[in-house]
Scaffold this motif. Sequence first.
Motif, PDB file in Angstrom:
ATOM      1  N   ALA A  68       0.734  -1.187   0.035  1.00  0.00           N
ATOM      2  CA  ALA A  68       0.003   0.052  -0.110  1.00  0.00           C
ATOM      3  C   ALA A  68       0.963   1.371  -0.109  1.00  0.00           C
ATOM      4  O   ALA A  68       0.605   2.079  -0.800  1.00  0.00           O
ATOM      5  CB  ALA A  68      -0.835  -0.073   1.173  1.00  0.00           C
ATOM      6  N   GLU A  69       1.941   1.222   0.590  1.00  0.00           N
ATOM      7  CA  GLU A  69       2.902   2.340   0.721  1.00  0.00           C
ATOM      8  C   GLU A  69       3.161   2.586  -0.488  1.00  0.00           C
ATOM      9  O   GLU A  69       3.878   3.839  -0.919  1.00  0.00           O
ATOM     10  CB  GLU A  69       3.930   2.224   2.038  1.00  0.00           C
ATOM     11  N   GLN A  70       3.558   1.691  -1.245  1.00  0.00           N
ATOM     12  CA  GLN A  70       4.445   1.638  -2.736  1.00  0.00           C
ATOM     13  C   GLN A  70       3.208   2.084  -3.898  1.00  0.00           C
ATOM     14  O   GLN A  70       3.698   1.790  -4.838  1.00  0.00           O
ATOM     15  CB  GLN A  70       5.222   0.605  -2.865  1.00  0.00           C
ATOM     16  N   ASP A  71       1.853   1.999  -3.325  1.00  0.00           N
ATOM     17  CA  ASP A  71       0.727   2.121  -4.344  1.00  0.00           C
ATOM     18  C   ASP A  71       0.945   0.912  -5.335  1.00  0.00           C
ATOM     19  O   ASP A  71       0.626   1.055  -6.437  1.00  0.00           O
ATOM     20  CB  ASP A  71       1.049   3.502  -5.030  1.00  0.00           C
ATOM     21  N   ILE A  72       1.122  -0.198  -4.804  1.00  0.00           N
ATOM     22  CA  ILE A  72       0.953  -1.391  -5.519  1.00  0.00           C
ATOM     23  C   ILE A  72      -0.570  -2.167  -4.779  1.00  0.00           C
ATOM     24  O   ILE A  72      -0.515  -2.402  -3.783  1.00  0.00           O
ATOM     25  CB  ILE A  72       2.099  -2.323  -5.287  1.00  0.00           C
ATOM     26  N   THR A  73      -1.137  -2.426  -5.880  1.00  0.00           N
ATOM     27  CA  THR A  73      -2.502  -3.063  -5.513  1.00  0.00           C
ATOM     28  C   THR A  73      -2.236  -4.472  -5.289  1.00  0.00           C
ATOM     29  O   THR A  73      -1.795  -5.045  -6.259  1.00  0.00           O
ATOM     30  CB  THR A  73      -3.553  -3.134  -6.525  1.00  0.00           C
TER      31      THR A  73
END
Length: 402
Positions: A68-73
């Motif tokens: 989530a922190e890396q904007d990876i779903t």
Amino acid sequence: MRHIVVIGAGQAGASCVAKLRNAGCEDRISLIGAEPVPPYQRPPLSKAYLMGEMALERLFLRPESFYAEQDITLRTGAEVTAILPGEQSVHLGGETLSYDDLVLTTGSVPRRLPASIGGDLDGVYCVRDLADTDAMAPRFQAGRRVLIVGGGYIGLEAAAVAAKQGLQVTLVEMAERILQRVAAPETSDYFRALHAGHGVEIREGVGLDRLTGDGAVSGAVLSDGTELEVDFVIVGVGIAPATALAEAAGVEVDNGICVDGQGRTSVPRIWAAGDCASFPYRDARIRLESVPHAIDQAELVAENIMGARKDYVAKPWFWSDQYDVKLQIAGLNTGYTDVVSRIGAGQSASFWYYDGDALLAVDAMNDPRAYMIGKRLIEAGKSADPSVVADADADLKPLLSA
């Protein structure tokens, strides 16, 4: 915004998405995994985790919050049922996801015993994923009888854990010796003696005829007619690349999903990396099953999606932990003609594989110095004087500058 979809949330998939973000990719990224947990390490499943020496959270490659922190779903517990290359989309249950680039990091699946010989009985396990290990762990109680089918590294690692916990262990290997597919007789001899010293009964040249039991396994009949009483069975007879999705989508498959030197498959916008992929290596096409390879190839694919146009140069290395012995392997021994033994003190030893004068690979047991020097030589395309290697008192370091 472009969308990169990665199918398979193992070591390769996790490495690919992390590399994309680390390299500055600002596209949408989705990582899809069939298991209900974040990406985790597999090697400890047959060692530290199985012995209860590693907590679940320590298995995870990164904290769950990382994605989530890396904007990876991150989609866990999700199964992709179809890939539609013409539409550049994948079916995920009742949902359709469009992609601009698709990366297949689907890994591999264990070869299981057929139901016709008792493979579907309760108490018969493989060691491939977290659910397998969680299911069998309660069986590891002192005095219980376990049959291990298969004398490769997974089978031997499971035998070591069982023996250390006081179980009665019988291991059967249909080939004439353990590790026959992957190692020289010298390495087989070393590990046979190691396991015998810990009370494991190894039966080579003997296969499994069938398992017996009413609903749950309670016995085994071997190919030589021997009948055994068992409490549970562990099957370690190899793995196969997970290629079903790719094949159904028309992607070329040859001992894995075929990729070129940069990780592209035969279908535009689809890439592959890790256990599931076969790739050009020297004058052949090979497939590697190792953590370092999964990481390196997946990161290279991530870079190439971003336009790097790099070719993959494999540097094969592997390891196995059994009892208090750490085996480290550098290179590939395929095509060896000679093996040079270097026997050190205690359990220290290394076996060096040559094709004529060319050094191909090294198996090093409790000998990290031999492993590191051998690895550096192999990666530099250098060989090593066999007479120096065979002399346990000789310093190997000068070989690097020879």
